[in-house]
Structure formats: structure tokens, C-alpha cells
Design a protein around this motif. Structure first.
Motif, short mmCIF file in Angstrom:
data_model
loop_
_atom_site.label_atom_id
_atom_site.label_comp_id
_atom_site.label_asym_id
_atom_site.label_seq_id
_atom_site.Cartn_x
_atom_site.Cartn_y
_atom_site.Cartn_z
N PRO A 226 39.71 40.80 38.98
CA PRO A 226 39.98 41.44 40.27
C PRO A 226 41.42 41.93 40.33
O PRO A 226 42.36 41.17 40.04
CB PRO A 226 39.72 40.31 41.27
N VAL A 227 41.61 43.18 40.74
CA VAL A 227 42.94 43.79 40.74
C VAL A 227 43.16 44.48 42.08
O VAL A 227 42.32 45.25 42.54
CB VAL A 227 43.10 44.81 39.60
N VAL A 228 44.30 44.21 42.70
CA VAL A 228 44.70 44.88 43.93
C VAL A 228 46.03 45.59 43.67
O VAL A 228 46.98 44.98 43.18
CB VAL A 228 44.84 43.89 45.10
N VAL A 229 46.06 46.88 44.00
CA VAL A 229 47.23 47.71 43.74
C VAL A 229 47.97 47.97 45.04
O VAL A 229 47.38 48.41 46.03
CB VAL A 229 46.82 49.05 43.09
N GLY A 230 49.26 47.69 45.07
CA GLY A 230 50.08 47.96 46.25
C GLY A 230 51.10 46.87 46.48
O GLY A 230 51.04 45.79 45.88
N VAL A 240 38.92 37.64 47.85
CA VAL A 240 39.22 37.85 46.43
C VAL A 240 39.96 36.65 45.83
O VAL A 240 39.93 36.44 44.61
CB VAL A 240 40.05 39.14 46.25
N ARG A 241 40.59 35.84 46.67
CA ARG A 241 41.27 34.63 46.17
C ARG A 241 40.27 33.59 45.67
O ARG A 241 40.65 32.65 44.96
CB ARG A 241 42.14 34.02 47.27
N ARG A 242 39.00 33.74 46.04
CA ARG A 242 37.96 32.80 45.59
C ARG A 242 37.18 33.34 44.40
O ARG A 242 36.16 32.78 44.00
CB ARG A 242 37.01 32.50 46.76
N ARG A 245 37.95 34.53 38.58
CA ARG A 245 39.14 34.83 37.78
C ARG A 245 40.33 35.05 38.72
O ARG A 245 40.16 35.51 39.84
CB ARG A 245 38.89 36.07 36.91
N PRO A 246 41.53 34.71 38.27
CA PRO A 246 42.69 34.85 39.15
C PRO A 246 43.00 36.31 39.47
O PRO A 246 42.86 37.19 38.62
CB PRO A 246 43.83 34.21 38.34
N LEU A 247 43.42 36.54 40.69
CA LEU A 247 43.75 37.89 41.15
C LEU A 247 44.98 38.41 40.42
O LEU A 247 45.98 37.71 40.27
CB LEU A 247 44.03 37.87 42.65
N LEU A 248 44.90 39.66 39.98
CA LEU A 248 46.07 40.37 39.46
C LEU A 248 46.50 41.37 40.51
O LEU A 248 45.74 42.26 40.89
CB LEU A 248 45.72 41.10 38.16
N GLN A 249 47.71 41.22 41.02
CA GLN A 249 48.24 42.18 41.98
C GLN A 249 49.30 43.02 41.29
O GLN A 249 50.30 42.49 40.78
CB GLN A 249 48.83 41.49 43.20
#
Length: 345
Positions: A226-230, A240-242, A245-249
Motif C-alpha cells: 500500500p502506497v500513499v503519495v503526498g 490502510v494502517r491495518r 503489509r506496512p504502509l509506504l508513504q
């Protein structure tokens, strides 16, 4: 497997190897590879496939299922040229040689200079080697992985669901659900075929997506990163924290910088889901390799368009696409397209 002639038997084994390969994870640093070991009379001795980075390669996985010496004189049918380098695991070419395999049939060459050369090593050891069987199917299976090597960046699939007039939400911002359950199931299946799902912080904060790949029975075995851009923070209690796999920001907005960050994580294909600002930035930068549009038979009007400014000032600058697939999914229609090659009419 019953023997109906050597060529037919080996081709059947290659088709099975391709099925096995597809069970492995997609979108990561390694290709999907399958292997079938045949006895001298064409019977299946063992099968194997690559289950992800750090796990045994397909050939070694298949060999591990046999007692010592049982592969002597066998034919190994593999979807990719056996590797010739030591990484997290040893060279598959050496493993086949040491197991006493007499013949290796593989579909397509390994495009990585570091890993290629297995065929030459096998031949030098006296192993009969044949290549090219069902090569097109094998290349198609690993198309995104091969493209990432060629392009030097992850393959990017941009996806959105919209009304027939190109709107992704109603005037008040509500968007669930424009498309139906069949279309959403197809999205989840395609998510699982990529190494990462990417959204912008606007989408993450407004929709609180889980960014998982789900089936009728829950989470699918393959889960993209999971990837969040910004630059805005994602709340600690966000769905998404659940994610498994760990979140990539990625706290950058430039598409090339986002792809570089994904490549550092071993991602070779990204599923870009929004919002419009992020998707449009990638399209304008020429960094989208495939577009998936799920069209619902509805009209919304208003200003919430699927894309924003694409840098198209005049009709001559339009971003032309070639349609590769049109499919009906329940009441919706999927249109899959790819950028039209530059310089062609």
C-alpha cells in the motif's frame, strides 16, 4: 501424464509450468517462474514454482520434492532460462547439473545480464538445452517485470471507474458505488497482479481505502504494497494502517520520484488508483503504461472528472491510446488501453 509423443508431452509440461508460474507473486523484483520435471518416458516426477524473493527458485523447488538421485536423466521444463548467479539463492543451472538432469527445455531467455547465462553453463556441462517453447506465453506472463527492466522503472497501470460522461463522483463527492460488484471484483483481481497500489493523500483521507486485494472469501494470497503519495499525514486509525503489509508513504509529488521510491522497495509494477490529480500527473509525464477504465451506464454531470489537466492545449496534443480489450462486467464495461506508440499514425 500420459505420453503421446515427446514433443506433445513436453509442450503439455510447459503449459503446466506456466500455470504453476502464475501462482507466484507478481509485481516484485522476481519473475513468475514454473518448472515441471519429467522422467525419460515422459511421466511427471515433480513440479515447482517460485514463491517470492528469498524462496527457492522454481527448479530448486521442484528438485526438493524428489529423493536424492531421482532426477538423474530427467528433463526439466522451465518457463524461464535457469539462472546463473548467486543471490539469495544459488544458481539454478548448477542445481540442475548437480541433480543429473539430462535435458532442459525453457521458454524464454532471462533478460537480466546478472542472471542470464544459465543455458550456456548447462550446455558446457553436457546437458541438452532447448529454448523457445511457448515463448510468447511466457513473455506475456512476465510482461510487466520485463518492461520494468527495460524501462528502468515500475510498470504503471492507471485505473478509474466512472460514469459514461467521465465523472468519478457526484457533486457532493459521493462515489460508492458507481460500478457494480463484477467490476469491483475484477479490480481486486488486477490489484493482486501488481506489486503496489498507489493513491494520493486526497483519496486516502476522503475515502479511507484499505488498499487490499480481496476476493469473495476475504484477502487474496497476494497483497500489493500500500502506497500513499503526498505530504499530509495518514491518520493512525486509517484503514490502510491495518493492511497486511506496512504502509509506504512517499512525501513527494513528482511521478518519477514516486516510481524511484517504489523501485527501491523492489516493486516492478504499480496499480495507480487515484485521485484525478495523481493519475493526471502520471499521464501528463508519460509514465502510464496501461489504462483501465470501468464505465458504468449512468450519467452524473458536474465537475468531478476522472482526469484534470493533462497538458493537452490543442487537439493535436491529445494523448492517443490503443484499445487492447473491451469486456462487459455485469452492467459495466471495462476498456483497457495502452499509450499509442509515438511517431506512428
Amino acid at each position: 501424464m500420459t505420453t503421446t509423443g515427446t514433443t506433445t508431452t513436453v509442450e503439455q509440461a510447459m503449459r503446466r509450468a506456466l500455470e504453476l508460474a502464475a501462482l507466484g507473486p507478481a509485481g516484485g523484483p522476481n519473475p513468475q517462474v514454473g518448472c515441471v520435471l519429467l522422467s525419460a518416458d515422459g511421466e511427471v516426477l515433480a513440479e515447482g514454482y517460485h514463491r517470492g524473493a528469498g524462496t527457492p527458485h522454481a527448479e530448486v523447488d521442484a528438485l526438493s520434492r524428489l529423493p536424492e538421485g531421482a532426477a538423474r536423466g530427467a528433463t526439466a521444463v522451465v518457463t524461464l532460462e535457469p539462472c546463473n548467479h548467486t543471490g539469495r539463492t544459488g544458481p539454478c543451472a548448477v542445481a540442475l547439473i548437480e541433480a543429473g538432469v539430462a535435458r532442459v527445455v525453457f521458454a524464454t531467455r532471462d533478460p537480466l545480464p546478472l542472471a542470464s547465462g544459465g543455458a550456456a553453463r548447462l550446455r558446457a556441462a553436457g546437458v541438452a538445452v532447448e529454448e523457445g517453447l511457448l515463448a510468447d506465453a511466457a513473455d506475456a506472463l512476465n510482461e510487466r517485470w520485463r518492461a520494468a527492466i527495460r524501462l528502468g522503472r515500475p510498470w504503471v497501470t492507471a485505473k478509474w471507474g466512472s460514469s459514461l460522461d467521465g465523472r468519478i463522483a457526484a457533486a457532493d463527492g459521493t462515489s460508492r458505488w458507481i460500478t457494480g460488484p463484477e467490476a469491483r471484483a475484477d479490480v481486486h483481481r488486477r490489484r493482486a497482479q501488481h506489486g503496489a497500489i498507489v493513491v494520493g493523500t486526497g483519496t486516502a483521507l476522503a475515502d479511507d481505502p484499505a488498499l487490499t486485494a480481496r476476493g469473495a472469501d476475504g484477502l487474496l494470497p497476494a497483497q500489493p504494497l500500500p502506497v500513499v503519495v503526498g505530504r499530509r499525514d495518514v491518520p493512525g486509525d486509517a484503514a490502510v494502517r491495518r493492511h497486511p503489509r506496512p504502509l509506504l508513504q512517499v512525501r513527494r509529488h513528482e511521478p518519477a520520484a514516486v516510481l524511484a521510491a517504489l523501485a527501491e522497495q523492489g516493486v516492478t509494477s504499480a496499480f495507480l488508483e487515484g485521485g484525478p490529480t495523481l493519475v493526471s500527473a502520471f499521464l501528463a509525464a508519460g509514465l502510464v503504461d496501461e489504462v483501465l477504465v470501468y464505465l458504468a451506464p449512468t450519467l452524473l454531470g458536474g465537475s468531478r472528472l476522472a482526469t484534470t489537466d493533462l497538458g493537452v492545449a490543442t487537439i493535436a496534443d491529445q494523448l492517443r491510446l490503443d484499445v487492447r480489450e473491451v469486456r462487459t462486467l455485469g452492467t459495466d464495461v471495462l476498456v483497457a488501453a495502452r499509450p499509442h506508440p509515438a511517431g506512428t499514425p
